[in-house]
Each structure stands twice: as structure tokens, then as C-alpha cells.
Design a protein around this motif. Structure first.
Motif, mmCIF file in Angstrom:
data_model
loop_
_atom_site.group_PDB
_atom_site.id
_atom_site.type_symbol
_atom_site.label_atom_id
_atom_site.label_comp_id
_atom_site.label_asym_id
_atom_site.label_seq_id
_atom_site.Cartn_x
_atom_site.Cartn_y
_atom_site.Cartn_z
ATOM 1 N N ILE A 116 0.890 -1.166 0.000
ATOM 2 C CA ILE A 116 0.000 0.000 0.000
ATOM 3 C C ILE A 116 0.922 1.208 0.000
ATOM 4 O O ILE A 116 1.744 1.368 0.910
ATOM 5 C CB ILE A 116 -0.887 0.057 1.262
ATOM 6 N N GLY A 117 0.800 2.054 -1.005
ATOM 7 C CA GLY A 117 1.691 3.194 -1.145
ATOM 8 C C GLY A 117 1.338 4.321 -0.186
ATOM 9 O O GLY A 117 0.248 4.351 0.398
ATOM 10 N N ALA A 118 2.285 5.248 -0.060
ATOM 11 C CA ALA A 118 2.123 6.380 0.845
ATOM 12 C C ALA A 118 0.834 7.155 0.559
ATOM 13 O O ALA A 118 0.125 7.582 1.470
ATOM 14 C CB ALA A 118 3.335 7.303 0.705
ATOM 15 N N ARG A 119 0.541 7.311 -0.737
ATOM 16 C CA ARG A 119 -0.636 8.107 -1.118
ATOM 17 C C ARG A 119 -1.949 7.420 -0.772
ATOM 18 O O ARG A 119 -3.000 8.053 -0.765
ATOM 19 C CB ARG A 119 -0.575 8.421 -2.618
ATOM 20 N N ASN A 120 -1.888 6.141 -0.524
ATOM 21 C CA ASN A 120 -3.099 5.382 -0.205
ATOM 22 C C ASN A 120 -3.160 4.919 1.245
ATOM 23 O O ASN A 120 -4.039 4.129 1.583
ATOM 24 C CB ASN A 120 -3.191 4.146 -1.107
ATOM 25 N N MET A 121 -2.216 5.400 2.061
ATOM 26 C CA MET A 121 -2.177 4.884 3.428
ATOM 27 C C MET A 121 -3.521 4.995 4.124
ATOM 28 O O MET A 121 -3.924 4.108 4.855
ATOM 29 C CB MET A 121 -1.102 5.596 4.251
ATOM 30 N N GLN A 122 -4.223 6.105 3.878
ATOM 31 C CA GLN A 122 -5.520 6.290 4.544
ATOM 32 C C GLN A 122 -6.693 6.040 3.611
ATOM 33 O O GLN A 122 -7.783 6.584 3.822
ATOM 34 C CB GLN A 122 -5.616 7.681 5.159
ATOM 35 N N ASN A 123 -6.496 5.223 2.599
ATOM 36 C CA ASN A 123 -7.617 4.804 1.749
ATOM 37 C C ASN A 123 -8.311 3.654 2.492
ATOM 38 O O ASN A 123 -7.959 2.485 2.347
ATOM 39 C CB ASN A 123 -7.074 4.362 0.386
ATOM 40 N N PHE A 124 -9.271 4.020 3.317
ATOM 41 C CA PHE A 124 -9.839 3.047 4.246
ATOM 42 C C PHE A 124 -10.563 1.900 3.541
ATOM 43 O O PHE A 124 -10.547 0.767 4.003
ATOM 44 C CB PHE A 124 -10.735 3.754 5.277
ATOM 45 N N ALA A 125 -11.181 2.199 2.406
ATOM 46 C CA ALA A 125 -11.853 1.121 1.652
ATOM 47 C C ALA A 125 -10.818 0.090 1.206
ATOM 48 O O ALA A 125 -11.050 -1.128 1.300
ATOM 49 C CB ALA A 125 -12.578 1.710 0.441
ATOM 50 N N LEU A 126 -9.671 0.577 0.740
ATOM 51 C CA LEU A 126 -8.605 -0.326 0.294
ATOM 52 C C LEU A 126 -8.029 -1.115 1.480
ATOM 53 O O LEU A 126 -7.791 -2.318 1.385
ATOM 54 C CB LEU A 126 -7.505 0.487 -0.409
ATOM 55 N N LEU A 127 -7.843 -0.450 2.595
ATOM 56 C CA LEU A 127 -7.305 -1.133 3.785
ATOM 57 C C LEU A 127 -8.235 -2.266 4.220
ATOM 58 O O LEU A 127 -7.786 -3.365 4.547
ATOM 59 C CB LEU A 127 -7.110 -0.146 4.943
ATOM 60 N N LYS A 128 -9.531 -2.013 4.186
ATOM 61 C CA LYS A 128 -10.484 -3.045 4.606
ATOM 62 C C LYS A 128 -10.462 -4.230 3.640
ATOM 63 O O LYS A 128 -10.573 -5.382 4.052
ATOM 64 C CB LYS A 128 -11.901 -2.469 4.672
ATOM 65 N N GLU A 129 -10.303 -3.927 2.369
ATOM 66 C CA GLU A 129 -10.277 -4.980 1.347
ATOM 67 C C GLU A 129 -9.000 -5.826 1.494
ATOM 68 O O GLU A 129 -9.041 -7.055 1.409
ATOM 69 C CB GLU A 129 -10.312 -4.299 -0.030
ATOM 70 N N ILE A 130 -7.906 -5.155 1.745
ATOM 71 C CA ILE A 130 -6.611 -5.832 1.923
ATOM 72 C C ILE A 130 -6.633 -6.701 3.181
ATOM 73 O O ILE A 130 -5.931 -7.698 3.278
ATOM 74 C CB ILE A 130 -5.490 -4.754 2.040
ATOM 75 N N GLY A 131 -7.450 -6.278 4.130
ATOM 76 C CA GLY A 131 -7.584 -7.038 5.368
ATOM 77 C C GLY A 131 -8.177 -8.417 5.152
ATOM 78 O O GLY A 131 -8.017 -9.312 5.976
#
Ligand code: PEP
Ligand code: MN
Length: 288
Positions: A116-131
Motif C-alpha cells: 500500500i503506497g504512501a498516497r493510499n495509506m488512509q484509503n480506508f476502503a482499500l485497507l479493509k479490502e486488503i484485510g
């Protein structure tokens, strides 16, 4: 720090993440490769060179987060397939960035570790999906993010079900313009106090200047980093992204010799979070 029951230090054992034979968090791991996967030939040349120099994992972006929409955006799925070929030939596991929730399936299929790149660190939808994914994730620190915000993003991934998170410091924005970013080395021992997750450092984006990469890499290891991620290109003048910060293979090889010598000298971490150097007033409170 509050609400970090999974990512916070607490009473957790230090996390060790197995990727093939690698034990991330236990052994020093150097990841290297191009900023972007540009072609099969380019990726193979670089993959062979970094493997020969002692890198243990190959990096390369197939989906690129570019400042301008007119800049090279990455080869996408074709790039992922090239990375898989490079893995098959060199035996190196691969790490690549996922930018978009819609690509998580593809990237998970081809990569050994997701970035997850720096620009997406707080892309919460992406974080949840990666989880929900079963592969480890390297979470880069956002360029304007505090330690608490960064760890909170690790918490998102872990709370969604993926415990295998690697933190990666890649420099933050300051008033300085000589360096591309300002590499925050204090974050390494701080994360050893605040978390149990492995901590990596990206001196390439952190400094943005080739001559600063070896000293920053060595300083990061001395400060307790579990590994490094470095950009290498055999012909930087033709690179489609980040050409000014790419090390040549022979420069990378020389740095690896220095890294091996330093690791041999250090033998054990200078500071690993709860040992003798934690001041009395930080012993318990700061980790909660
Ligand atoms: C990269 O690793 O190529 C990259 C874009 O890094 P960052 O997200 O740290 O800028
Ligand atoms: Mn890059």
C-alpha cells in the motif's frame, strides 16, 4: 496510544511473517528492483542483478500512483505477469503495489506481498479490502502522517482479518527541497516501542538522491530496521518513473557489501523496544 489493540505493542510477541524461506521481522531482508515494471527484458535484467547482489525479494510497480495523469501509469496485469516470470527465474518472491480495490484480486493472485503506497495509506476502503487477503501487506507511511495515524491504518488491516502487516517508512514532507522527502529515522525505534510489527525503510523515496541511499540505508539498519526496500535500474536514463533516484546494479551491490558488514558488526538490535534504553516514564504508559 489508544485503540491499537492489534497493531499496538501491548503484550504481543513480535510479529514474524514468513514469505517462502524468508522470516520478515526476524532476519534482515533487503528488497530491490525497479520503480516500475516497464518490460519483460528490463525486469529480468534487474531481477537477475539484484538477486546476484543478495536481495531477497523483488520489487516493481505494475500499477503506479503518478502525480500527473499523463505520466506512465504502469503495465497493469501484464506487469504482474512479468513479475511472476521474474520470480520463476530468480526464485525471489515479489512485492507490488495495489492502488485500487478493484485490482486486489489480480494483485493477490500474482504477488507474494502487497504494497500500500504512501498516497493510499488512509484509503480506508482499500485497507479493509486488503484485510481480507491472505498475503502479507507492506503499509507505507503517508507523507503527512503521524505515528498514531499510521498505526491506526495498520489496525484497519488487522481488524479486517490480516495480521501480517509490515510497516515501511519512506520519508515525510518537510520544508526541505534538497531531498525529495525527509527520512524519519526516529520512527524506527519508536515503532519498536509502540508496535510489534516489522519495520522497513525505503531510503530511495526517503532521500530521492542516489548518493544519500547507502548512508541512510546503513543508518536505518543501525536504528533497528528489519529490512530495506530500494529502487535499482540498469539504465536509469530510460526509466519510466523515478529515474533520478535509481541505483545502478553495481552501486546496489556495493551497498549490499556494506550492509552485510554492518549487520555482522551489530549482531543484535541496538534497541528493540523494551530493553534497557526505554526511560522509566515510558516503560508502560506509552505502549498502551
Ligand atoms: C514506490 O514504491 O514506487 C512508491 C510509489 O512509493 P511511495 O508510495 O512510498 O511513494
Ligand atoms: Mn518509485
Amino acid at each position: 496510544m489508544k485503540n491499537l489493540k492489534l497493531a499496538g505493542r501491548g503484550d504481543h510477541e513480535r510479529t514474524v511473517i514468513e514469505v517462502g524461506d524468508l522470516r520478515i521481522g526476524a532476519d534482515l531482508v533487503v528488497i530491490a528492483g525497479p520503480c516500475s515494471v516497464e518490460s519483460e527484458e528490463q525486469t529480468m535484467i534487474i531481477a537477475r542483478a539484484v538477486a546476484k547482489a543478495g536481495a531477497k525479494m523483488l520489487r516493481g510497480g505494475a500499477f503506479k500512483p503518478r502525480t500527473s495523469p499523463y505520466s506512465f501509469q504502469g503495465l497493469g496485469l501484464k506487469g504482474l505477469k512479468i513479475l511472476a516470470k521474474a520470480r520463476a527465474e530468480t526464485g525471489l518472491p515479489v512485492i507490488t503495489e495495489v492502488l485500487d480495490t478493484r485490482d486486489v484480486g489480480w494483485v493477490t493472485e500474482y504477488a507474494d506481498v502487497l504494497q500500500i503506497g504512501a498516497r493510499n495509506m488512509q484509503n480506508f476502503a482499500l485497507l479493509k479490502e486488503i484485510g481480507k487477503v491472505e498475503k502479507p501487506v507492506m503499509l507505507k507511511r503517508g507523507m503527512f502522517s503521524t505515528y498514531a495515524e499510521w498505526l491506526s491504518c495498520a489496525e484497519y488491516i488487522m481488524d479486517a482479518g490480516n495480521p501480517n502487516v509490515i510497516l515501511c517508512e519512506r520519508g515525510i514532507r518537510t520544508f526541505e527541497t534538497y531531498t525529495r522527502n525527509t527520512l524519519d529515522l526516529s520512527v524506527i525505534p519508536s515503532m519498536k516501542t509502540l508496535s510489534h510489527l516489522p519495520v522497513f525503510v525505503d531510503p530511495t523515496h526517503g532521500a530521492g538522491r542516489v548518493e544519500l541511499i547507502p548512508p541512510m540505508a546503513l543508518a536505518a539498519i543501525a536504528a533497528g530496521a528489519d529490512g530495506l526496500i530500494v529502487e535499482v535500474h540498469h539504465d536509469p536514463s530510460t526509466a519510466q518513473s523515478d529515474k533520478d533516484q535509481a541505483m545502478l546494479p553495481e552501486q546496489f551491490e556495493r551497498m549490499m557489501t556494506m550492509i552485510e558488514r554492518l549487520a555482522e558488526t551489530l549482531k543484535e538490535p541496538v534497541f528493540n523496544g523494551r530493553l534497557d534504553f526505554v526511560p522509566w516514564n515510558l516503560r508502560k504508559e506509552s505502549t498502551e
